[in-house]
Design an enzyme around this catalytic site. Structure first.
Site, short mmCIF file in Angstrom:
data_model
loop_
_atom_site.label_atom_id
_atom_site.label_comp_id
_atom_site.label_asym_id
_atom_site.label_seq_id
_atom_site.Cartn_x
_atom_site.Cartn_y
_atom_site.Cartn_z
N SER A 130 6.43 3.99 -11.56
CA SER A 130 6.02 4.42 -10.23
C SER A 130 5.47 5.84 -10.20
O SER A 130 4.62 6.16 -9.36
CB SER A 130 7.18 4.29 -9.24
OG SER A 130 8.32 4.97 -9.71
N HIS A 194 7.75 9.84 -7.00
CA HIS A 194 6.57 9.32 -6.31
C HIS A 194 5.78 10.47 -5.68
O HIS A 194 4.55 10.52 -5.79
CB HIS A 194 6.98 8.34 -5.21
CG HIS A 194 7.76 7.16 -5.70
ND1 HIS A 194 8.30 6.22 -4.85
CD2 HIS A 194 8.09 6.77 -6.95
CE1 HIS A 194 8.92 5.29 -5.55
NE2 HIS A 194 8.82 5.61 -6.83
#
Length: 230
Positions: A130, A194
């Site tokens: 991610s 993220h």
């Protein structure tokens, strides 16, 4: 659009997951308690453990790279590869295959490294692509702000609706930022990774391609002026 390296990265993530113990498909790892033990050992070997990363171990310094290809569950894997499939192709086409691959790996490494720095005393394991994919989203926002993407929203009964990329990606970023603020304790979902990946991806695209954008704008302005002359 054929995007070779995006497909290769997706294929690697899927292959590593299916062959590893997390998928539950590889019988070499056993079942029940034996499988759970194998999964734990697997994540600790290939995932990022912040406490180990800052201990000076050379092996641990490699884990922010290996962790990019390890996923904890089917949902974790499918969510990541879906985002990579949707946004990776156009980013790869704009950057080129090798620069895109280097970008993906470096941004992912730095995102996990930044997360580990923020939670340096944590002994929990962090895995997943991610951080890299967030970097792709950030670069996409700068490179293709007016592109339109199809999105599904649960509160709209999962109707497929098309929105400008900048709206979808900024909405996504705000959610990640808020989640990172609400859960500062760390491992679980690595929202901070993220945020770091997205910011680094956007900044890279801005630094690398802003001159191209300015040059294209100036060229269009000159062409417009020439066309408007009597």
């Amino acid at each position: 659009m054929f995007s070779r390296m995006t497909n290769v990265l997706i294929g690697l993530c899927c292959a590593v997951f299916v062959l590893g113990p997390a998928s539950g498909l590889n019988r070499i790892y056993g079942t029940g308690g034996a499988l759970l033990k194998a999964q734990t050992a697997y994540f600790e070997r290939w995932g990022v453990i912040p406490l180990d990363l800052w201990s000076g171990s050379l092996r641990a310094l490699i884990t922010p790279l290996t962790a990019l290809f390890v996923h904890a569950s089917w949902l974790h894997l499918l969510g990541n590869v879906l985002f990579l499939y949707v946004f990776g192709a156009m980013a790869e086409a704009r950057m080129g295959r090798l620069p895109f691959t280097a970008f993906y790996l470096i941004i992912g490494y730095l995102a996990l490294l930044g997360y580990a720095a923020a939670h340096a005393d944590s002994g929990q394991t962090l895995v997943g692509a991610s951080g890299s994919i967030s970097g792709v989203l950030g670069a996409f926002l700068y490179l293709f702000p007016t592109a339109r993407v199809t999105s599904l929203f649960p509160f709209l009964f999962f109707l497929p609706l098309r929105f400008p990329a900048w709206l979808v990606l900024l909405f996504w970023f705000v959610l990640q930022w808020q989640a990172a603020q609400d859960d500062p304790r760390g491992p679980g979902v690595a929202y901070l990774a993220h945020v770091i990946g997205f910011a680094l991806g956007f900044l890279y695209a801005w630094a690398r391609y802003r001159r191209d954008s300015v040059g294209a704008t100036r060229a269009n302005d000159r062409a417009t002026e020439e066309e408007s002359q009597p």
